[in-house]
Design an enzyme around this catalytic site. Structure first.
Site, mmCIF file in Angstrom:
data_model
loop_
_atom_site.group_PDB
_atom_site.id
_atom_site.type_symbol
_atom_site.label_atom_id
_atom_site.label_comp_id
_atom_site.label_asym_id
_atom_site.label_seq_id
_atom_site.Cartn_x
_atom_site.Cartn_y
_atom_site.Cartn_z
ATOM 1 N N GLY A 8 0.663 -1.094 -0.162
ATOM 2 C CA GLY A 8 -0.084 -0.075 0.060
ATOM 3 C C GLY A 8 1.007 1.227 0.005
ATOM 4 O O GLY A 8 0.511 2.194 0.486
ATOM 5 N N GLY A 11 -0.070 4.847 -1.078
ATOM 6 C CA GLY A 11 -1.410 5.625 -0.414
ATOM 7 C C GLY A 11 -0.727 6.911 0.411
ATOM 8 O O GLY A 11 0.323 7.081 0.300
ATOM 9 N N GLN A 12 -1.835 7.371 0.968
ATOM 10 C CA GLN A 12 -1.322 8.501 1.831
ATOM 11 C C GLN A 12 -0.230 8.503 2.715
ATOM 12 O O GLN A 12 0.698 9.013 2.804
ATOM 13 C CB GLN A 12 -2.776 9.161 2.596
ATOM 14 C CG GLN A 12 -2.544 10.685 3.080
ATOM 15 C CD GLN A 12 -3.476 10.881 4.100
ATOM 16 O OE1 GLN A 12 -4.308 10.159 4.535
ATOM 17 N NE2 GLN A 12 -3.431 12.055 4.603
ATOM 18 N N ASP A 34 2.238 -2.052 -4.473
ATOM 19 C CA ASP A 34 0.968 -1.546 -4.141
ATOM 20 C C ASP A 34 0.261 -2.086 -5.451
ATOM 21 O O ASP A 34 1.093 -2.496 -6.321
ATOM 22 C CB ASP A 34 1.030 0.373 -4.474
ATOM 23 C CG ASP A 34 -0.409 0.637 -4.058
ATOM 24 O OD1 ASP A 34 -1.372 0.522 -4.530
ATOM 25 O OD2 ASP A 34 -0.230 1.454 -2.876
ATOM 26 N N ILE A 35 -0.760 -1.963 -5.707
ATOM 27 C CA ILE A 35 -1.745 -2.581 -6.717
ATOM 28 C C ILE A 35 -1.713 -1.248 -7.909
ATOM 29 O O ILE A 35 -2.208 -1.570 -9.117
ATOM 30 C CB ILE A 35 -3.068 -2.825 -6.511
ATOM 31 C CG1 ILE A 35 -4.079 -2.034 -5.876
ATOM 32 C CG2 ILE A 35 -3.265 -4.461 -6.222
ATOM 33 C CD1 ILE A 35 -5.255 -2.133 -5.737
ATOM 34 N N ASP A 52 -0.223 -7.553 -5.611
ATOM 35 C CA ASP A 52 -1.554 -7.482 -4.729
ATOM 36 C C ASP A 52 -1.635 -8.255 -3.565
ATOM 37 O O ASP A 52 -1.194 -9.619 -3.577
ATOM 38 C CB ASP A 52 -2.574 -8.099 -5.818
ATOM 39 C CG ASP A 52 -4.140 -8.152 -5.070
ATOM 40 O OD1 ASP A 52 -4.542 -7.668 -4.052
ATOM 41 O OD2 ASP A 52 -4.965 -8.362 -6.098
ATOM 42 N N TYR A 143 -15.987 -0.636 8.001
ATOM 43 C CA TYR A 143 -14.499 -0.189 8.172
ATOM 44 C C TYR A 143 -14.096 -0.594 9.726
ATOM 45 O O TYR A 143 -13.132 -0.970 9.877
ATOM 46 C CB TYR A 143 -14.329 1.309 7.853
ATOM 47 C CG TYR A 143 -13.011 1.826 7.894
ATOM 48 C CD1 TYR A 143 -11.831 1.310 7.180
ATOM 49 C CD2 TYR A 143 -12.516 2.873 8.891
ATOM 50 C CE1 TYR A 143 -10.610 1.805 7.571
ATOM 51 C CE2 TYR A 143 -11.430 3.144 9.143
ATOM 52 C CZ TYR A 143 -10.307 2.777 8.355
ATOM 53 O OH TYR A 143 -9.179 3.179 8.446
ATOM 54 N N LYS A 147 -11.772 -3.292 11.210
ATOM 55 C CA LYS A 147 -10.587 -2.857 12.215
ATOM 56 C C LYS A 147 -10.635 -3.438 13.626
ATOM 57 O O LYS A 147 -9.579 -3.933 14.058
ATOM 58 C CB LYS A 147 -10.296 -1.321 12.193
ATOM 59 C CG LYS A 147 -10.084 -0.534 10.964
ATOM 60 C CD LYS A 147 -8.552 -0.995 10.529
ATOM 61 C CE LYS A 147 -8.191 -0.112 9.641
ATOM 62 N NZ LYS A 147 -6.994 -0.541 8.755
HETATM 63 P P1 NAD Z 1 -4.715 4.833 1.150
HETATM 64 O O1 NAD Z 1 -6.188 4.313 0.701
HETATM 65 O O2 NAD Z 1 -4.247 6.467 0.810
HETATM 66 O O3 NAD Z 1 -3.624 3.781 0.626
HETATM 67 C C1 NAD Z 1 -3.906 2.622 0.693
HETATM 68 C C2 NAD Z 1 -3.066 2.011 -0.457
HETATM 69 O O4 NAD Z 1 -3.264 0.597 -0.577
HETATM 70 C C3 NAD Z 1 -3.467 2.486 -1.889
HETATM 71 O O5 NAD Z 1 -2.505 3.127 -2.519
HETATM 72 C C4 NAD Z 1 -3.992 1.508 -2.624
HETATM 73 O O6 NAD Z 1 -3.821 1.459 -4.041
HETATM 74 C C5 NAD Z 1 -3.313 0.252 -2.012
HETATM 75 N N1 NAD Z 1 -3.929 -1.235 -1.952
HETATM 76 C C6 NAD Z 1 -5.410 -1.495 -2.296
HETATM 77 N N2 NAD Z 1 -5.716 -2.612 -2.320
HETATM 78 C C7 NAD Z 1 -4.464 -3.242 -2.511
HETATM 79 C C8 NAD Z 1 -4.054 -4.522 -2.492
HETATM 80 N N3 NAD Z 1 -5.186 -5.485 -2.736
HETATM 81 N N4 NAD Z 1 -2.761 -4.881 -2.880
HETATM 82 C C9 NAD Z 1 -1.791 -3.815 -2.437
HETATM 83 N N5 NAD Z 1 -2.294 -2.539 -2.309
HETATM 84 C C10 NAD Z 1 -3.584 -2.209 -2.289
HETATM 85 O O7 NAD Z 1 -5.004 4.484 2.672
HETATM 86 P P2 NAD Z 1 -3.895 5.419 3.773
HETATM 87 O O8 NAD Z 1 -4.601 6.459 4.307
HETATM 88 O O9 NAD Z 1 -2.518 5.461 3.310
HETATM 89 O O10 NAD Z 1 -4.286 4.134 5.153
HETATM 90 C C11 NAD Z 1 -3.154 3.072 5.055
HETATM 91 C C12 NAD Z 1 -3.649 2.281 6.263
HETATM 92 O O11 NAD Z 1 -3.951 3.208 7.681
HETATM 93 C C13 NAD Z 1 -5.073 1.695 6.167
HETATM 94 O O12 NAD Z 1 -5.079 0.488 6.737
HETATM 95 C C14 NAD Z 1 -6.080 2.643 6.844
HETATM 96 O O13 NAD Z 1 -7.130 2.148 7.420
HETATM 97 C C15 NAD Z 1 -5.034 3.064 8.127
HETATM 98 N N6 NAD Z 1 -5.507 4.381 8.542
HETATM 99 C C16 NAD Z 1 -5.452 5.580 7.858
HETATM 100 C C17 NAD Z 1 -5.850 6.535 8.516
HETATM 101 C C18 NAD Z 1 -5.676 7.828 7.771
HETATM 102 O O14 NAD Z 1 -6.254 8.963 8.141
HETATM 103 N N7 NAD Z 1 -5.118 7.883 6.369
HETATM 104 C C19 NAD Z 1 -6.435 6.592 9.791
HETATM 105 C C20 NAD Z 1 -6.374 5.645 10.270
HETATM 106 C C21 NAD Z 1 -6.239 4.202 9.853
HETATM 107 C C1 AKB Z 2 -11.174 7.276 7.820
HETATM 108 O O1 AKB Z 2 -11.564 8.479 8.102
HETATM 109 O O2 AKB Z 2 -11.654 6.284 7.354
HETATM 110 C C2 AKB Z 2 -9.477 7.287 8.257
HETATM 111 C C3 AKB Z 2 -9.499 6.774 9.653
HETATM 112 C C4 AKB Z 2 -9.631 7.636 10.723
HETATM 113 O O3 AKB Z 2 -9.443 5.505 9.747
HETATM 114 N N1 AKB Z 2 -9.025 8.456 8.000
#
Ligand code: NAD
Ligand code: AKB
Length: 316
Positions: A8, A11-12, A34-35, A52, A143, A147
């Site tokens: 992943g 991602g962010q 990542d995918i 994946d 979601y 979790k």
């Molecule tokens: P994001 O959606 O920005 O990034 C997730 C990445 O995973 C994407 O680039 C996507 O292409 C990739 N992905 C999706 N399916 C896939 C697969 N089958 N194989 C490989 N890669 C795949 O999410 P994020 O904000 O970077 O969050 C990352 C983790 O942190 C997640 O588990 C999310 O639940 C958790 N999280 C994020 C936040 C937040 O505010 N960003 C808050 C709480 C928890």
């Molecule tokens: C969302 O809003 O889904 C995420 C989180 C807090 O898990 N940023």
């Protein structure tokens, strides 16, 4: 020598975590996957691949071929997107975690796993202010349910198979390098883009909806600190509360106005409003401070200034 796999990575969080890990462990030792395509910056400085996490056979080949010792599993469907396709989101969020936990159980080289949980594990029956580490967890979103189930599985794999899996319940994360991925806290990223690009923002939450938030640098530092802590310091094997700061859309909007006095925010709450109202307003993270030394440095003022400068720079 550590060999670290980030799943992943585009991602962010991944887009900043990979760069931070490469600074510590060496570019060639952090594998970004990542995918979808990762950034040019990430491609140019170290190994990357399309992978994946649902494809358990390719996953195990990749891990063995590169002698991976640590996995950061970040792939998931976030809260807003998950409500659109609940069963798909459940499948992706749970099966991907099971693939990783099972892999860590059977591959001896894998010494540590990081998997993020979220404030979404809490629900309407949870105390909303200064939410304790151990409290009622009755999430109302798919979601949040995924979790919470994930946290139980992490603890189970640690107790039953000694898989050293570590986790943080992140609050909403705020950053300008990569846009947010479909969550309920995304407004706190979008507002900065629209402030710079349009001078106005239509917020999908009500103006007084307080949520816990954290700037990405603090989140990345906390994640690495947790992963580098000695094993015996990690007392909680479900997931650690991490709070950051707490603010409402109106408060962040007022902070932006200090720099952009003509900036205007209007409010049009959508399906994400009840999600936000089911989550805590602030979080008690003393367990993370005590066990492995959680520290944060961004308050709302420094965060606002950094975000406005970062977004402006991006579109120069
Ligand atoms: P994001 O959606 O920005 O990034 C997730 C990445 O995973 C994407 O680039 C996507 O292409 C990739 N992905 C999706 N399916 C896939 C697969 N089958 N194989 C490989 N890669 C795949 O999410 P994020 O904000 O970077 O969050 C990352 C983790 O942190 C997640 O588990 C999310 O639940 C958790 N999280 C994020 C936040 C937040 O505010 N960003 C808050 C709480 C928890
Ligand atoms: C969302 O809003 O889904 C995420 C989180 C807090 O898990 N940023």
């Amino acid at each position: 020598m550590e060999k670290i796999l980030v799943i992943g990575a585009a991602g962010q969080i991944g887009s900043e975590l990979v760069i931070a890990l490469r600074k510590i462990y060496g570019n060639e030792n952090v594998f970004a996957t990542d995918i979808k395509d990762v950034s040019d910056e990430m491609k140019s400085c170290g190994p990357w691949a399309i992978l994946d996490v649902m494809d358990d056979k390719r996953l195990i080949h990749y891990v063995i071929r590169h002698k991976i010792t640590q996995i950061y599993h970040l792939a998931a469907v976030l809260s807003g997107n998950a409500e659109k396709l609940p069963l798909q989101a459940w499948h992706i969020n749970m099966q991907s975690l099971m693939n990783i936990l099972d892999l860590a159980k059977v591959v001896d080289d894998i010494k540590k796993v990081f998997w993020p949980s979220s404030i979404a594990v809490f629900g309407l029956t949870t105390p909303r202010n200064n939410t304790p580490q151990l409290t009622i967890t009755e999430p109302s979103t798919v979601y949040g349910i995924s979790k919470l189930a994930g946290e139980r599985w992490c603890e189970y794999f640690y107790n039953r198979y000694d898989v050293d899996v570590r986790s943080i319940r992140y609050p909403g994360l705020i950053s300008y390098k990569t846009e947010a991925g479909g969550g309920t806290t995304d407004y706190a990223v979008e507002i900065f883009y629209d402030a710079i690009l349009k001078g106005k923002y239509e917020c999908f939450l009500k103006e007084n909806t307080a949520l816990p938030m954290m700037f990405m640098e603090d989140a990345v530092n906390a994640t690495i600190k947790l992963m580098e802590a000695p094993k015996e310091k990690i007392k909680i094997r479900s997931s650690y509360n991490v709070g950051g700061i707490s603010f409402t859309p109106k408060q962040i909007s007022d902070e932006i106005k200090i720099y952009l006095p003509d900036f205007k925010t209007t409010y049009k709450p959508d399906f994400r409003q009840p999600i936000a109202e089911s989550w805590p307003q602030s979080i008690d993270d003393t367990a993370a401070q005590k066990d492995w030394g959680l520290e944060t440095k961004y308050d709302i003022k420094v965060l606002t200034k950094t975000m406005l400068e970062g977004v402006k720079q991006k579109f120069k």
